[in-house]
Design a protein around this motif. Sequence first.
Motif, PDB file in Angstrom:
ATOM      1  N   THR A   1     -20.307  89.354  42.585  1.00 27.93           N
ATOM      2  CA  THR A   1     -21.487  90.106  42.974  1.00 27.93           C
ATOM      3  C   THR A   1     -22.378  90.282  41.750  1.00 27.93           C
ATOM      4  OG1 THR A   1     -20.198  91.271  44.642  1.00 27.93           O
ATOM      5  CG2 THR A   1     -22.316  92.235  44.037  1.00 27.93           C
ATOM      6  N   GLU A   2     -23.629  89.897  41.915  1.00 32.90           N
ATOM      7  CA  GLU A   2     -24.564  89.937  40.797  1.00 32.90           C
ATOM      8  C   GLU A   2     -25.753  90.821  41.159  1.00 32.90           C
ATOM      9  OE1 GLU A   2     -27.292  86.751  38.308  1.00 32.90           O
ATOM     10  OE2 GLU A   2     -25.847  86.056  39.773  1.00 32.90           O
TER      11      GLU A   2
ATOM     12  N   LYS B   1     -24.252  87.900  46.441  1.00 35.91           N
ATOM     13  CA  LYS B   1     -22.861  87.476  46.319  1.00 35.91           C
ATOM     14  C   LYS B   1     -22.832  85.954  46.253  1.00 35.91           C
ATOM     15  CE  LYS B   1     -20.724  91.364  48.606  1.00 35.91           C
ATOM     16  NZ  LYS B   1     -19.837  91.811  49.681  1.00 35.91           N
ATOM     17  N   THR B   2     -22.192  85.449  45.227  1.00 37.43           N
ATOM     18  CA  THR B   2     -22.045  84.007  45.088  1.00 37.43           C
ATOM     19  C   THR B   2     -20.560  83.659  45.049  1.00 37.43           C
ATOM     20  OG1 THR B   2     -22.191  84.188  42.686  1.00 37.43           O
ATOM     21  CG2 THR B   2     -24.224  83.702  43.849  1.00 37.43           C
TER      22      THR B   2
END
Length: 77
Positions: A30-31, A44-45
């Motif tokens: 999560t960024e 979210k990646t």
Amino acid sequence: MKPIINIVGIILIILGIATLAYRQFNYTETEKIAQIGEIQVTAKTEKTIDFPPVLGGLSLASGIVLLAIGNIKRKKK
């Protein structure tokens, strides 16, 4: 010293089998992209780490060699 060699050998064997069974590891990160006041925008990646089969094979073989060395040293005494 002998028990440490056996323990490291067993750990390497387990890691080698796991690496050969599961060739990749996925996780979500999560960024935080932006924040304005109390409002946050996040993304979210999903990321993937690939393990080459050679790594699992080398780990498995190293563990077997360490266990063999530990057993040979134990039999000599």
